[in-house]
Enzyme design. Structure first.
Site, PDB file in Angstrom:
ATOM      1  N   TYR A 233       9.746 -37.422 -15.062  1.00 22.80           N
ATOM      2  CA  TYR A 233       9.465 -37.008 -16.397  1.00 22.80           C
ATOM      3  C   TYR A 233       9.359 -35.319 -16.448  1.00 22.80           C
ATOM      4  O   TYR A 233      10.029 -34.827 -17.105  1.00 22.80           O
ATOM      5  CB  TYR A 233       8.208 -37.726 -16.952  1.00 22.80           C
TER       6      TYR A 233
ATOM      7  N   GLU B 142      14.404 -40.236 -17.515  1.00 21.46           N
ATOM      8  CA  GLU B 142      13.202 -39.478 -18.123  1.00 21.46           C
ATOM      9  C   GLU B 142      12.880 -37.935 -18.201  1.00 21.46           C
ATOM     10  O   GLU B 142      12.264 -37.554 -19.070  1.00 21.46           O
ATOM     11  CB  GLU B 142      11.911 -40.374 -17.490  1.00 21.46           C
TER      12      GLU B 142
ATOM     13  N   ASP C  83       9.354 -49.995 -10.385  1.00 19.88           N
ATOM     14  CA  ASP C  83       8.413 -49.463 -11.359  1.00 19.88           C
ATOM     15  C   ASP C  83       7.349 -48.421 -10.484  1.00 19.88           C
ATOM     16  O   ASP C  83       6.860 -47.529 -11.132  1.00 19.88           O
ATOM     17  CB  ASP C  83       7.474 -50.559 -11.859  1.00 19.88           C
TER      18      ASP C  83
ATOM     19  N   HIS D 155      10.024 -38.911 -27.871  1.00 18.53           N
ATOM     20  CA  HIS D 155      10.466 -39.429 -26.703  1.00 18.53           C
ATOM     21  C   HIS D 155      11.410 -40.531 -26.689  1.00 18.53           C
ATOM     22  O   HIS D 155      12.437 -40.745 -26.371  1.00 18.53           O
ATOM     23  CB  HIS D 155       9.287 -39.521 -25.791  1.00 18.53           C
ATOM     24  N   GLU D 156      10.800 -41.602 -27.482  1.00 16.39           N
ATOM     25  CA  GLU D 156      11.640 -42.792 -27.232  1.00 16.39           C
ATOM     26  C   GLU D 156      12.922 -42.712 -28.018  1.00 16.39           C
ATOM     27  O   GLU D 156      14.100 -43.210 -27.714  1.00 16.39           O
ATOM     28  CB  GLU D 156      10.795 -43.846 -27.807  1.00 16.39           C
TER      29      GLU D 156
ATOM     30  N   GLU E 225      11.964 -47.843 -25.036  1.00 22.82           N
ATOM     31  CA  GLU E 225      12.985 -47.313 -25.963  1.00 22.82           C
ATOM     32  C   GLU E 225      14.188 -48.271 -26.216  1.00 22.82           C
ATOM     33  O   GLU E 225      15.279 -47.931 -26.086  1.00 22.82           O
ATOM     34  CB  GLU E 225      13.825 -46.235 -25.472  1.00 22.82           C
TER      35      GLU E 225
ATOM     36  N   HIS F 228      15.654 -41.190 -26.039  1.00 25.47           N
ATOM     37  CA  HIS F 228      16.187 -42.159 -25.137  1.00 25.47           C
ATOM     38  C   HIS F 228      17.837 -42.495 -25.754  1.00 25.47           C
ATOM     39  O   HIS F 228      18.456 -43.007 -25.059  1.00 25.47           O
ATOM     40  CB  HIS F 228      15.254 -43.273 -24.724  1.00 25.47           C
TER      41      HIS F 228
HETATM   42  N1  BES Z   1      11.179 -46.277 -20.532  1.00 26.52           N
HETATM   43  C1  BES Z   1       9.874 -45.799 -20.507  1.00 26.52           C
HETATM   44  C2  BES Z   1       8.835 -46.705 -20.203  1.00 26.52           C
HETATM   45  C3  BES Z   1       9.244 -47.496 -18.743  1.00 26.52           C
HETATM   46  C4  BES Z   1       9.256 -46.677 -17.771  1.00 26.52           C
HETATM   47  C5  BES Z   1       8.975 -48.821 -18.781  1.00 26.52           C
HETATM   48  C6  BES Z   1       9.550 -47.364 -16.652  1.00 26.52           C
HETATM   49  C7  BES Z   1       8.969 -49.498 -17.548  1.00 26.52           C
HETATM   50  C8  BES Z   1       9.354 -48.735 -16.464  1.00 26.52           C
HETATM   51  C9  BES Z   1       9.554 -45.111 -21.887  1.00 26.52           C
HETATM   52  O1  BES Z   1      10.366 -44.224 -22.483  1.00 26.52           O
HETATM   53  C10 BES Z   1       8.189 -44.081 -21.578  1.00 26.52           C
HETATM   54  O2  BES Z   1       8.543 -43.134 -20.924  1.00 26.52           O
HETATM   55  N2  BES Z   1       7.115 -44.209 -22.131  1.00 26.52           N
HETATM   56  C11 BES Z   1       5.982 -43.523 -21.975  1.00 26.52           C
HETATM   57  C12 BES Z   1       5.635 -42.630 -23.084  1.00 26.52           C
HETATM   58  C13 BES Z   1       6.196 -41.231 -23.200  1.00 26.52           C
HETATM   59  C14 BES Z   1       5.836 -40.572 -24.282  1.00 26.52           C
HETATM   60  C15 BES Z   1       6.020 -40.684 -22.096  1.00 26.52           C
HETATM   61  C16 BES Z   1       4.794 -44.208 -21.707  1.00 26.52           C
HETATM   62  O3  BES Z   1       4.871 -45.620 -21.937  1.00 26.52           O
HETATM   63  O4  BES Z   1       3.555 -43.934 -21.401  1.00 26.52           O
HETATM   64 ZN    ZN Z   2      11.031 -42.626 -21.302  1.00 26.80          ZN
END
Ligand code: BES
Ligand code: ZN
Length: 552
Positions: free
Chosen positions: A357, A294, A349, A271-272, A247, A275
């Site tokens: 989520y 999330e 991470d 989703h993005e 995002e 954010h």
């Molecule tokens: N912000 C996240 C990606 C993220 C989270 C990167 C934690 C590094 C550490 C992003 O918004 C996200 O949640 N992406 C998901 C897709 C979403 C539709 C569930 C992904 O990348 O799978």
């Molecule tokens: Zn996210």
């Protein structure tokens, strides 16, 4: 509030603005240049986060700083003595080819195959590997940048492009939202404030897939108030991008694997985009509060999808997500099934499971059902207005909730594993027999509910009529390949290898390697494929697969 994942001392000296002047060198895989930091307050000592940075000079001096020992997961603190009255520091530095935020792609790893590509991924604590700053989501900064990239490549950032190579973001954001991409990139407008950036060969189909993006922004604004970032564009990355989406403000980074051709995976854009309220406007103060980012975003994603594509589709998508959560949760230690997790001594991470989520979204759904949509929407809208451009803790959220809904108690959701017995049930009646009209989520439900011991003969029969081995939909293909690996269905194996060499999205790569290493023959195949695939993967995906092959 202090952040266990940062060495920064914002209570004493706090970084407020970052001005970068960086040259992109594809040959040495380095960014080189300087960052000027403006401080307020400015004490006599400043501590920054770094990881694998080479610091050349601070305020013109090669000795006015001390780079401490590196600590696991965190990198090394950079300590700077400040003369009384000093309100800014200039740090001359360069990054390392191993910088955890940077992926340097050879031309062969791009869609167009002719030019190199660079992109950053700063969340959660990787910004420190390309910018020396206080890398905590509680320390918000504005930024500007000059990026020198080799012609004919285009540089883009999560900021307004003032003119070519010059960027400015006037809104204060957490450092994990600072982003850069450099490549052969072209733009296709979708509306006055929305558009798509991609490599030329990907641009037209990306723009078609994302044609509803303006409707999504408008729907989110109706629900949660004005979009406060100016433009909303989407950048489609090469297939090795390790995430689905990121995002970055004004410019969502997205994997090309969401381009299914039928808009069936565009919930990722909802989703993005969500954010832009939950996460970018109101931010988790530390990574233990990650569910604030999330969980809210997954809930809002559902609401935006419902506005654009209807309740039925949104509930179907939610039902699939809840199924994924239930499967994942079975394998998680109890501590990681809580919304408020303990990340002491861990890489943040590690906390990015489906729990923050989907369990987070279910908790908000429970509140919506209990108090009614109208009152709950008003509460969320007020919450975004009140905490706009702030980083907040779970406790601050709970105080606000208490004001709106006195006596509301979320402790079972926040501090207990699993789902509470009265968690909302997301119902969707999936059809039993496959049909060519099926949406992606119906395929996923069907494939995932197939018995573990489904044999190769049955898969061959299915493949004859449905040709799933040649599916161009990465979600369906992954679910199918998992069955194929378990069944030892050989005809799918060349496609498995091709997919794993091409696509570096961790969500797909990780379960496929996990399934492979369960048998001796599969392990041999995994090792052979990984030798070819690893050089093309992002460090985040590499470390996930390294762990699987090492038996961790
Ligand atoms: N912000 C996240 C990606 C993220 C989270 C990167 C934690 C590094 C550490 C992003 O918004 C996200 O949640 N992406 C998901 C897709 C979403 C539709 C569930 C992904 O990348 O799978
Ligand atoms: Zn996210």
């Amino acid at each position: 509030m202090s952040d266990i994942h940062s060495f920064g001392n914002p209570g004493e000296s706090r970084v407020r603005h970052v001005e970068m002047d960086l040259t992109v060198d594809f040959e040495s895989k380095k960014l080189r240049g300087a960052a000027a930091l403006a401080l307020e307050p400015a004490g006599r000592r400043l501590i920054l986060d770094t990881r694998n940075l080479t610091i050349q000079r601070v305020n013109g001096s090669a000795s006015a700083f001390r780079l401490g020992e590196a600590v696991k997961h965190l990198g090394a603190p950079l300590e700077i003595e400040l003369a009384a009255g000093t309100r800014s520091v200039l740090i001359e530095y360069e990054t390392s080819p191993e910088a955890s935020a940077l992926q340097w792609l050879q031309p062969a790893q791009t869609a167009g195959k002719r030019h190199p590509f660079l992109f950053t991924q700063s969340q959660a604590i990787h910004a420190r590997s390309w910018i020396p700053l206080q890398d905590s989501p509680g320390v918000r900064v504005t930024y500007s940048a000059r990026i020198q990239a080799p012609a004919p490549l285009t540089a883009l950032m999560s900021a307004a492009r003032v003119r070519e190579g010059h960027f400015h973001l006037p809104q204060p954001v957490p450092p994990y939202l600072i982003a850069l991409a450099v490549g052969d990139l072209k733009f296709h407008p979708v509306s006055g404030r929305c558009g798509v950036w991609a490599e030329p060969v990907t641009l037209a189909k990306a723009a078609r897939e994302f044609e509803d993006v303006e409707k999504m922004v408008a729907a989110a604004e109706r629900l949660y108030g004005p979009y406060r970032w100016g433009r909303y564009d989407i950048l489609v990355l090469p297939p090795s991008f390790p995430f689905g989406g990121m995002e970055n403000p004004r410019l969502t980074f997205a994997t090309p694997t969401v381009i299914a051709g039928d808009k069936s995976l565009v919930a990722l854009v909802s989703h993005e985009l969500a954010h832009s309220w939950s996460g970018n406007l109101v931010t988790n103060a530390a990574w233990r509060d990650f569910w604030l980012n999330e969980g809210f975003t997954t809930y809002i994603e559902r609401r935006i999808q419902e506005e654009i594509y209807g309740r039925r589709r949104s509930e179907m998508e939610f039902a699939v997500e809840v199924g994924e959560l239930e499967t994942e949760m079975k394998g998680l230690p109890p501590g990681d099934q809580k919304l408020l997790i303990d990340l002491a001594g861990r890489d943040p991470d590690d906390g990015a499971t489906l729990v923050p989520y989907v369990k987070g979204a279910l908790m908000l759904r429970a509140l919506e059902e209990k108090h009614g949509r109208e009152r709950f929407d008003r509460f969320i809208r007020g919450y975004f207005d009140k905490f706009a451009f702030q980083s907040i803790t779970t406790e601050q959220f709970l105080e606000e909730l208490e004001r709106a809904f006195p006596g509301e108690d979320l402790s079972r959701w926040l501090n207990e594993p699993g789902l509470p017995p009265d968690a909302p049930k997301i119902r969707y009646d999936f059809e039993e027999a496959p049909s060519r009209r099926w949406a992606t989520q119906e395929w996923l439900h069907w494939l995932r509910s197939m018995p573990e011991n489904t044999g190769a003969a049955r898969l061959a029969e299915i493949d004859r009529t449905l040709d799933l081995t040649n599916s161009g939909n990465a979600e369906i293909l992954t679910a199918w390949l998992l069955l194929a690996i378990r069944a030892g269905y050989e005809p799918a194996m060349p496609r498995l290898e091709q997919f794993l060499v091409e696509v570096g999205r961790r969500k797909f790569v990780k379960p496929l390697f996990e399934a492979l290493v369960k048998t001796p023959a599969g392990r041999a195949r995994a090792e052979a494929i990984y030798r070819k695939a690893r050089p093309g993967y992002h460090p985040i995906t590499q470390s996930a697969v390294d762990g699987i092959l090492a038996g961790k």
